[in-house]
Enzyme design. Structure first.
Site, PDB file in Angstrom:
ATOM      1  N   LYS A  70     -13.221  11.637  11.088  1.00 17.70           N
ATOM      2  CA  LYS A  70     -13.339  12.449  12.319  1.00 17.70           C
ATOM      3  C   LYS A  70     -14.748  13.013  12.478  1.00 17.70           C
ATOM      4  O   LYS A  70     -15.196  13.280  13.601  1.00 17.70           O
ATOM      5  CB  LYS A  70     -12.298  13.576  12.327  1.00 17.70           C
ATOM      6  CG  LYS A  70     -12.358  14.553  11.156  1.00 17.70           C
ATOM      7  CD  LYS A  70     -13.272  15.721  11.376  1.00 17.70           C
ATOM      8  CE  LYS A  70     -13.387  16.556  10.121  1.00 17.70           C
ATOM      9  NZ  LYS A  70     -14.266  17.732  10.277  1.00 17.70           N
ATOM     10  N   THR A 114     -13.388  19.671  15.525  1.00 19.11           N
ATOM     11  CA  THR A 114     -14.753  19.269  15.203  1.00 19.11           C
ATOM     12  C   THR A 114     -15.497  18.728  16.421  1.00 19.11           C
ATOM     13  O   THR A 114     -16.714  18.876  16.533  1.00 19.11           O
ATOM     14  CB  THR A 114     -14.739  18.212  14.078  1.00 19.11           C
ATOM     15  OG1 THR A 114     -13.918  18.676  13.015  1.00 19.11           O
ATOM     16  CG2 THR A 114     -16.129  17.956  13.541  1.00 19.11           C
TER      17      THR A 114
END
Length: 340
Positions: free
Chosen positions: A196, A253
């Protein structure tokens, strides 16, 4: 504290970055005596004197229950539970030193997100290679350090094939503001938390190019497909990637203004070179190293990951970000499918 035959009374955190410092603060609030180790004596001395990690977690006071040291032997000897929180690129060097300490008989938790750029091993695999047969749990999830340090509601996952050990660690870390779940899919949890960061770089690049929310949503969604595609091929469970350590961590994120990886991506989208971006940072953006590892791993496994590929080319081949986005949009048309 006896938890499912795991006796945790004292805890050592190995790595005094923002997340390691945050976990030391969090656990001390639960009345655990904590030792926080850092590799740089000058930073440890400054933090001990001011009771604040001004370099990596400014504005948050470090409680008196947290001892600070740059002596690794002392830190490992102190804790019944050892939390590994170094940057991924420094893990092997740290573990080679831990090998010469009294680490046997202790429980380990890894909060490190990354994939080794040469061996393609996950962090838990590297830990098990250097410290064979240690009880090990992976703690991962959408956890911006500053929010956890301020007791803002957060969730994470304790992953271990040994469910009893995962539950024990769940109880150590869980608090009214930090809810911990368990999972036995260590592979899926680690791949979700690592890859990610590469997609977060891509979302940051969108920000730098001022492409808007539509483009970021597309990159995030198709990025999740790429993460899932790789993780399932290498043994992870598909449902894990739609949980906290996959989709949850990815959203945090990609959209948080405090995300280091998104911030680095934004600078790349504005045309800055990676070496110039990184030279101005104290903290580590794990996605930069991981981008190379994932790109090469995908090629090795013959797994299609076009977003990861374009991020790799921007960082390591100096491809213009606007050209990377153009190439992604001009790929052959296809039906949408969760793993296609």
């Amino acid at each position: 504290m006896a938890l499912n035959n795991v006796n945790i009374k004292r805890i050592s955190i190995i790595g005094d970055g923002g997340w390691g410092t945050t976990l030391a603060i969090h656990l001390s609030r639960k009345k655990y005596p904590v030792t926080l180790w850092g590799a740089f004596p000058e930073n440890i001395a400054q933090s001990a004197k001011s009771r604040e990690n001004k370099k990596f977690l400014p504005g948050i006071k470090i409680p008196a229950l947290v001892r600070l040291t740059s002596n690794l032997d002392e830190a490992i000897s102190f804790g019944d539970l050892i939390v590994l929180s170094t940057p991924s690129e420094y893990l092997t060097d740290t573990l080679s030193k831990v090998q010469h300490t009294s680490y046997k008989g202790k429980v380990f938790v890894s909060v490190i997100k990354g994939i080794h750029p040469m061996s393609f091993k996950r962090m838990s695999q590297i830990i098990e290679e250097y410290l064979p047969r240690v009880p090990l749990v992976v703690l991962s999830g959408p956890t911006i350090a500053g929010e956890v340090a301020q007791n803002i509601a957060t969730t994470a996952v304790a992953a271990c094939k040994d469910q009893k050990l995962a539950i024990a660690i769940q109880k150590v870390f869980n608090s009214p503001s930090f809810r911990i779940y368990t999972n036995t899919d260590v592979i899926g949890v680690e791949f979700g938390g690592s890859v990610k960061n590469v997609i977060a770089l891509a979302c940051g690049i969108c920000d730098g190019l001022k492409l808007g929310t539509n483009a970021k949503a597309a990159v995030l969604t198709r990025g999740l497909v790429e993460i899932t595609r790789l993780g399932v091929a290498l043994g992870g469970r598909q449902e894990t990637f739609y949980g906290l350590t996959g989709l949850g961590d990815l959203v945090t994120t990609c959209f948080s203004p405090n995300s280091r990886n998104r911030t680095v991506g934004e600078a790349l989208g504005k045309g800055k070179k990676i070496k110039d971006v990184l030279s101005g940072m104290d903290a580590v953006a794990e996605g930069v190293v991981t981008a190379k590892a994932v790109y090469l791993l995908a090629q090795k496994e013959k797994i299609e990951m076009p977003i990861v590929g374009e991020v790799y080319k921007i960082i390591f081949e100096n491809k213009l970000a606007k050209n990377a986005m153009k190439d992604l949009l001009s790929r052959p048309l296809k039906p949408e499918s969760s793993l296609r």
